[in-house]
Design a protein around this motif. Structure first.
Motif, PDB file in Angstrom:
ATOM      1  N   ARG A  84      -7.835 -10.675   0.700  1.00 35.42           N
ATOM      2  CA  ARG A  84      -6.978 -10.006  -0.276  1.00 35.42           C
ATOM      3  C   ARG A  84      -7.471 -10.239  -1.702  1.00 35.42           C
ATOM      4  NH1 ARG A  84      -2.879 -12.083  -3.021  1.00 35.42           N
ATOM      5  NH2 ARG A  84      -2.768 -13.899  -1.654  1.00 35.42           N
ATOM      6  N   MET A 102      -8.290  -5.009   1.885  1.00 34.96           N
ATOM      7  CA  MET A 102      -6.868  -5.142   2.159  1.00 34.96           C
ATOM      8  C   MET A 102      -6.536  -4.895   3.622  1.00 34.96           C
ATOM      9  SD  MET A 102      -5.801  -6.155  -0.702  1.00 34.96           S
ATOM     10  CE  MET A 102      -4.019  -6.100  -0.513  1.00 34.96           C
ATOM     11  N   ASN A 103      -7.321  -4.049   4.290  1.00 35.72           N
ATOM     12  CA  ASN A 103      -7.069  -3.792   5.716  1.00 35.72           C
ATOM     13  C   ASN A 103      -7.332  -5.040   6.551  1.00 35.72           C
ATOM     14  OD1 ASN A 103      -6.341  -1.068   5.357  1.00 35.72           O
ATOM     15  ND2 ASN A 103      -8.470  -0.401   5.429  1.00 35.72           N
ATOM     16  N   LYS A 117      -4.605  -7.570   5.846  1.00 36.90           N
ATOM     17  CA  LYS A 117      -3.388  -7.248   6.586  1.00 36.90           C
ATOM     18  C   LYS A 117      -3.525  -7.610   8.053  1.00 36.90           C
ATOM     19  CE  LYS A 117      -0.201  -3.424   7.552  1.00 36.90           C
ATOM     20  NZ  LYS A 117       0.065  -1.980   7.366  1.00 36.90           N
ATOM     21  N   MET A 176       3.061  -6.787   1.012  1.00 40.22           N
ATOM     22  CA  MET A 176       2.081  -5.702   1.084  1.00 40.22           C
ATOM     23  C   MET A 176       2.749  -4.379   1.431  1.00 40.22           C
ATOM     24  SD  MET A 176      -1.191  -7.570   2.923  1.00 40.22           S
ATOM     25  CE  MET A 176      -2.306  -6.215   2.581  1.00 40.22           C
ATOM     26  N   GLU A 177       3.674  -4.408   2.382  1.00 37.18           N
ATOM     27  CA  GLU A 177       4.371  -3.182   2.758  1.00 37.18           C
ATOM     28  C   GLU A 177       5.245  -2.684   1.602  1.00 37.18           C
ATOM     29  OE1 GLU A 177       3.581  -1.560   5.173  1.00 37.18           O
ATOM     30  OE2 GLU A 177       3.101  -2.784   6.915  1.00 37.18           O
ATOM     31  N   TRP A 178       5.843  -3.612   0.874  1.00 34.55           N
ATOM     32  CA  TRP A 178       6.671  -3.223  -0.275  1.00 34.55           C
ATOM     33  C   TRP A 178       5.810  -2.561  -1.350  1.00 34.55           C
ATOM     34  CZ3 TRP A 178      11.913  -3.329  -0.872  1.00 34.55           C
ATOM     35  CH2 TRP A 178      12.410  -3.105  -2.158  1.00 34.55           C
ATOM     36  N   ASP A 179       4.656  -3.142  -1.607  1.00 33.71           N
ATOM     37  CA  ASP A 179       3.753  -2.559  -2.607  1.00 33.71           C
ATOM     38  C   ASP A 179       3.257  -1.184  -2.187  1.00 33.71           C
ATOM     39  OD1 ASP A 179       4.046  -4.764  -4.199  1.00 33.71           O
ATOM     40  OD2 ASP A 179       2.197  -5.744  -3.544  1.00 33.71           O
ATOM     41  N   ASN A 180       3.206  -0.947  -0.862  1.00 34.17           N
ATOM     42  CA  ASN A 180       2.778   0.356  -0.339  1.00 34.17           C
ATOM     43  C   ASN A 180       3.945   1.331  -0.173  1.00 34.17           C
ATOM     44  OD1 ASN A 180       0.058  -0.402  -0.166  1.00 34.17           O
ATOM     45  ND2 ASN A 180       0.326  -1.263   1.887  1.00 34.17           N
ATOM     46  N   ILE A 181       5.088   0.996  -0.755  1.00 35.49           N
ATOM     47  CA  ILE A 181       6.299   1.847  -0.732  1.00 35.49           C
ATOM     48  C   ILE A 181       6.798   2.060   0.699  1.00 35.49           C
ATOM     49  CG2 ILE A 181       7.376   3.841  -1.858  1.00 35.49           C
ATOM     50  CD1 ILE A 181       5.757   2.160  -3.728  1.00 35.49           C
ATOM     51  N   LYS A 182       6.623   1.064   1.544  1.00 32.08           N
ATOM     52  CA  LYS A 182       7.177   1.099   2.898  1.00 32.08           C
ATOM     53  C   LYS A 182       8.289   0.049   2.956  1.00 32.08           C
ATOM     54  CE  LYS A 182       2.835   2.621   5.026  1.00 32.08           C
ATOM     55  NZ  LYS A 182       1.785   2.326   6.014  1.00 32.08           N
TER      56      LYS A 182
END
Length: 381
Positions: free
Chosen positions: A177, A186-187, A190, A211-217
């Motif tokens: 990261r 990043m993949n 993760k 990470m999911e929050w930063d990706n709008i998930k």
């Protein structure tokens, strides 16, 4: 009788598609030929199967071999013993003995060379994944006299993760990261966080939520936060509270998370661990108090020192993993200085909620500004 999805022939030696387990083939040629038709459905089903594993309740953390109580979450609640390879809670280490290992009675190391010798002994004789991961951390952070070599740390983290170390997976995710010792990916970060999370490493689970929050998930992020909070991770609980306030988390889920969090805290709490924590906090406060200087000093010569000194101190602490340690340090600064500095307060909030992967850099700058202002006798409100 089942038949091959490509040629339709019935065969007793059919093999299932390893990704989705939906269809079977009589051979590799049929699988390759059928791939264009099966590709889309295979990916959807494979993702569903993986999510079922990822969001399943993770295994419980191991117990302390002395008090037989579940170990606290990752951080300062336990320590690895290179003499016997055991992970022992700080409560047992504090209450039983100070001069030797409370499990095997081996004397504590007094020099870096002794610690190195024990680590290499555990690795050479037992191929101990915890020892390998600890050695990787030494190269990662420059501990016990080891030079900072992130490339070497990556090799050791990979080796420990292959042997089943969840901490190795998580630390490897941190390096991918941050792009230390390897190219920033990043993949892959993760992926290693997911491997660690499925093994019960709550810090990696919290990082996945970030990470999911930063990706709008946001929904997936809250699922990760709720699992980590149920395992007793306080930072994740704070994120779940914010999710409930924002309408992302349902009331029933929030109440269940709170109950599970409290049950987890009750399970790991003991009088010895509370005394050890109080002693550690008191020692940290005394250390910060001993660094006090007169209020009116030249700019850059404040409570702890210049901006450079604070930056060097904080660089040794990884984002996410030891955020509570950073938060305690800043809290002690504010308490000692009786200082209400908006910059430092914002940094403290960023650390506790882990709202950004760049929060460490902000903390270094804003905290140093706060100390400089205190040292020069100027208080900011």
């Amino acid at each position: 009788m089942e038949s091959c999805a490509a040629c339709g022939k019935a065969n007793i030696s059919l093999k299932s598609c390893k990704a989705c387990m939906l269809v079977k083939y009589c051979g590799v040629d049929c699988q390759v030929a059928h791939r264009p038709k099966h590709k889309k459905a295979c990916r959807i089903k494979a993702a569903e199967l993986f999510d079922a594993q990822l969001f399943a309740q993770p295994p419980a953390r191991e117990d302390c071999p002395i008090c037989m109580r579940m170990l606290p979450e990752e951080g300062s609640g336990w320590g690895y013993r290179s003499c016997c390879g055991k992970i022992i809670c700080t409560g047992c280490a504090y209450s039983l003995t100070r001069d030797c290992c409370p499990f095997c009675n081996a004397p504590n190391t007094t020099t870096d060379d002794e610690q190195k010798k024990r680590l290499f002994n555990r690795i050479d004789k037992y191929n101990d994944p915890h020892a390998i991961e600890t050695l990787g951390s030494c190269y990662d952070l420059g501990q016990y006299g080891f030079p900072v070599e992130h490339t070497k740390a990556v090799e050791l983290y990979k080796r420990s993760s292959e042997l089943g170390s969840a901490t190795g997976h998580s630390n490897l995710g941190n390096l991918y990261r941050l792009g230390k010792g390897v190219g920033k990916d990043m993949n892959k970060a993760k992926h290693h966080y997911e491997m660690a999370a499925m093994m019960g490493y709550v810090t990696a689970r919290h990082n996945l939520g970030i990470m999911e929050w930063d990706n709008i998930k946001h929904v997936r992020a809250m699922r990760h936060f709720m699992i980590a909070a149920k395992s007793g991770y306080q930072d994740s609980l704070e994120m779940v509270k914010n999710g409930f306030k924002g309408g992302i988390v349902m009331k029933e889920d929030f109440e269940k998370t709170l109950r599970c969090y409290q049950a987890s805290q009750d399970e790991i709490r003991s009088e010895d661990r509370d005394r050890a924590k109080a002693a550690r906090d008191n020692s940290s406060l005394k250390h910060a108090q001993s660094a006090r200087v007169p209020s009116r000093t030249p700019r850059g010569q404040g409570v702890i020192g210049s901006r450079t000194v604070i930056t060097q101190y904080l660089r040794g602490i990884r984002p996410y993993k030891q955020s509570s340690v950073v938060g305690t340090f800043i809290t002690d600064l504010l308490r000692i200085c009786s200082l209400k500095c908006s910059g430092a307060n914002r940094s403290l909030m960023a650390i506790h909620s882990s709202i950004s992967v760049q929060c460490t850099a902000k903390l270094c700058f804003n905290a140093s500004i706060a100390v400089d202002r205190f040292g020069s006798g100027r208080h900011s409100t």
